[in-house]
Design a protein around this motif. Sequence first.
Motif, PDB file in Angstrom:
ATOM      1  N   ALA A 137     -14.331-120.234 -64.198  1.00 53.06           N
ATOM      2  CA  ALA A 137     -13.871-120.917 -62.986  1.00 53.06           C
ATOM      3  C   ALA A 137     -14.342-120.139 -61.764  1.00 53.06           C
ATOM      4  O   ALA A 137     -14.387-118.909 -61.765  1.00 53.06           O
ATOM      5  CB  ALA A 137     -12.353-121.031 -62.998  1.00 53.06           C
ATOM      6  N   GLY A 138     -14.714-120.853 -60.737  1.00 49.76           N
ATOM      7  CA  GLY A 138     -15.138-120.214 -59.493  1.00 49.76           C
ATOM      8  C   GLY A 138     -16.620-119.973 -59.402  1.00 49.76           C
ATOM      9  O   GLY A 138     -17.112-119.558 -58.361  1.00 49.76           O
ATOM     10  N   ALA A 162     -19.658-123.967 -62.743  1.00 53.37           N
ATOM     11  CA  ALA A 162     -18.413-124.625 -63.137  1.00 53.37           C
ATOM     12  C   ALA A 162     -18.132-125.830 -62.255  1.00 53.37           C
ATOM     13  O   ALA A 162     -17.474-126.774 -62.682  1.00 53.37           O
ATOM     14  CB  ALA A 162     -17.256-123.640 -63.075  1.00 53.37           C
ATOM     15  N   ALA A 163     -18.613-125.823 -61.029  1.00 55.28           N
ATOM     16  CA  ALA A 163     -18.354-126.911 -60.097  1.00 55.28           C
ATOM     17  C   ALA A 163     -19.186-128.145 -60.420  1.00 55.28           C
ATOM     18  O   ALA A 163     -18.889-129.237 -59.967  1.00 55.28           O
ATOM     19  CB  ALA A 163     -18.612-126.451 -58.667  1.00 55.28           C
TER      20      ALA A 163
END
Length: 133
Positions: free
Chosen positions: A126-127, A131-132
């Motif tokens: 995440a981050g 991941a986005a």
Amino acid sequence: MGETVLYVCTTCRRDGDDPEGPRAGARLFDALRVRAEGAVDLRVEPVECLSVCKRPCTVAVAAADRWTYVYGDMDPAVSAEIILAGLAAYAATPDGIVPWRERPTEFKTGVIARIPPFPAPRPFPAGTPEAAE
């Protein structure tokens, strides 16, 4: 169950091979290709070299989500049926691990390597930009 792939080293040379004739690995490939013709979910592939020259003739068996095995010391004149029987046992398992007592003798004595299934991709932490996506 999915496709099983049998890789056969066609450059394997055994003591006594006629320098003018086909190498032992090529002879083994030809025997396997003929005997496996029409087999469902089995692909027999020639490869230039499996880098196990001290243990000719060498084959490798692989399938998705299963262990991969490399076997050597196969006899091109008699091993095709033995290899195909071993592959049938391999294909019948969920992970490619055939119980030792159920393996052909040639697979017990000729095993060179057992390689774990290719790992599933890791999720991106995440981050991270990945991941986005």
